[in-house]
Design a protein around this motif. Sequence first.
Motif, short mmCIF file in Angstrom:
data_model
loop_
_atom_site.label_atom_id
_atom_site.label_comp_id
_atom_site.label_asym_id
_atom_site.label_seq_id
_atom_site.Cartn_x
_atom_site.Cartn_y
_atom_site.Cartn_z
N GLY A 112 0.88 -0.95 0.00
CA GLY A 112 -0.19 0.09 0.10
C GLY A 112 0.86 1.11 -0.02
O GLY A 112 2.18 1.39 -0.43
N ASN A 113 0.18 2.27 0.26
CA ASN A 113 0.96 3.58 0.60
C ASN A 113 1.87 3.91 1.82
O ASN A 113 1.88 2.54 2.42
CB ASN A 113 0.06 4.72 0.50
N ARG A 114 2.56 4.74 2.08
CA ARG A 114 3.53 4.71 2.97
C ARG A 114 2.88 4.33 4.44
O ARG A 114 3.33 3.58 5.16
CB ARG A 114 4.24 6.04 3.00
N GLU A 115 1.74 5.06 4.77
CA GLU A 115 1.11 4.91 5.99
C GLU A 115 0.75 3.33 6.13
O GLU A 115 0.94 2.75 7.26
CB GLU A 115 0.18 5.66 6.06
N THR A 116 0.04 2.72 5.12
CA THR A 116 -0.60 1.57 5.24
C THR A 116 0.46 0.48 5.34
O THR A 116 0.57 -0.68 5.98
CB THR A 116 -1.51 1.37 4.12
N ASN A 117 1.46 0.48 4.19
CA ASN A 117 2.53 -0.28 4.23
C ASN A 117 3.45 -0.34 5.68
O ASN A 117 3.64 -1.53 5.94
CB ASN A 117 3.60 0.11 3.06
N TYR A 126 8.48 1.37 3.69
CA TYR A 126 7.76 1.92 2.41
C TYR A 126 8.82 2.60 1.74
O TYR A 126 9.25 2.02 0.51
CB TYR A 126 6.73 2.76 2.62
N ASN A 155 -5.77 -3.19 3.94
CA ASN A 155 -4.98 -2.42 3.04
C ASN A 155 -5.70 -2.41 1.80
O ASN A 155 -5.27 -2.12 0.49
CB ASN A 155 -3.72 -2.83 2.50
N SER A 158 -5.72 0.40 -0.63
CA SER A 158 -4.26 0.85 -1.25
C SER A 158 -4.20 0.00 -2.77
O SER A 158 -2.82 0.10 -3.45
CB SER A 158 -3.41 0.41 -0.36
N HIS A 161 -3.36 2.42 -5.45
CA HIS A 161 -1.81 2.89 -5.28
C HIS A 161 -0.75 2.27 -5.65
O HIS A 161 0.12 2.65 -6.37
CB HIS A 161 -1.79 3.25 -3.78
N LEU A 165 1.83 2.86 -8.83
CA LEU A 165 3.13 2.88 -8.80
C LEU A 165 3.71 1.83 -9.83
O LEU A 165 4.79 2.49 -10.31
CB LEU A 165 3.52 2.45 -7.38
#
Length: 343
Positions: A112-117, A126, A155, A158, A161, A165
């Motif tokens: 996922g994104n930074r927060e989720t990952n 991340y 997630n 995400s 996302h 990417l």
Amino acid sequence: MKWNIEDPYIEVTSLCNLKCIYCYNSSSLNTKKQLNISELEKCLSFFNEIGIKEISISGGEPLLYPDLLELLELCSFYEMDVFLVTNGTLLNSDLVSNIKQYVKFYQLSLDGNRETNDTLRGVGSYDKAIKGILSLCEVGLSKNVRLRMTISKKNIDSINHVIQLGLDLGLEAVHFSVVRNQGRACKEFDKELMLNDELLYLAYHKVNNLRKKYKSKIDISRLDIYGGNCTLTSNVPVFNTRIDNEGRVFLCHGFLSEEHSVGNIKQHDLKDIYSSENINKHLKRIRNSRKNEICTNCFWYKIYCNGGCPAQAYYYSGDINGIDGLCNIRKKLWIEQLKKSNT
């Protein structure tokens, strides 16, 4: 009995610099189970003898395996394409320079994104993974990189996302799997991670729609929830061999527990393991497991799913003879497809 082996998957070490909350084999820096290079060479020799041309190397985190370069050189000697399954956080330009001649594909995990990952895989993971991916892209290896996302309740938002990417970096593929009730995931699986039927349906269509949208730009895998014939129940069984960091051999990547192991390379050569009567015993057990009363009395059993996945059944219901927990979502998708085909 005749059989074939495809896609051997070897977990060379249990060491890992991350501690993902759903890790199926509970890898971390606090564990150190690993295969030695002589054991691995015997495996490669056997695989070469039967014509295997591709092999996946994983962990834990395989970049922490002390003899990784020697192992990669052996794979090259046996003319095997290597799929390196890594979290990517340890990749840098120097390391890539040393291993790129031996590795055909890099599969990097990102959820996922930074927060989720970082919630799922550890703070800072991340940014480190992105740096690792860029170290491959910078030397022209973007088309040798695929992202792997494990979808869970935490997630599911995400998915876009991770695909975006992959598009932005010009990667080869984005592949998906669904979290299973294994390893560390067992702790709070039902409450925190499990995708219920509604979320599975949402995830399936989200992935499928994006797959169609970007099919000319990037390979996006389907969510594997349909079931169908288990390769171990075929007239000529196909083994997706998995060897774990303790040396245990499994006929399929999905099996993890000791009771489903067919042998151990620390005790016997692979050739002896695969020629033993133990193989037939396990195959018979798996075939019989897909003949449970619930499945055989179901309308969809013979038409589509043949009882689904025995490994998934074991981790869903605690019994290899049980259901795999995907019945409702499969029926919903099949009915949906039948309606479309009749309009």
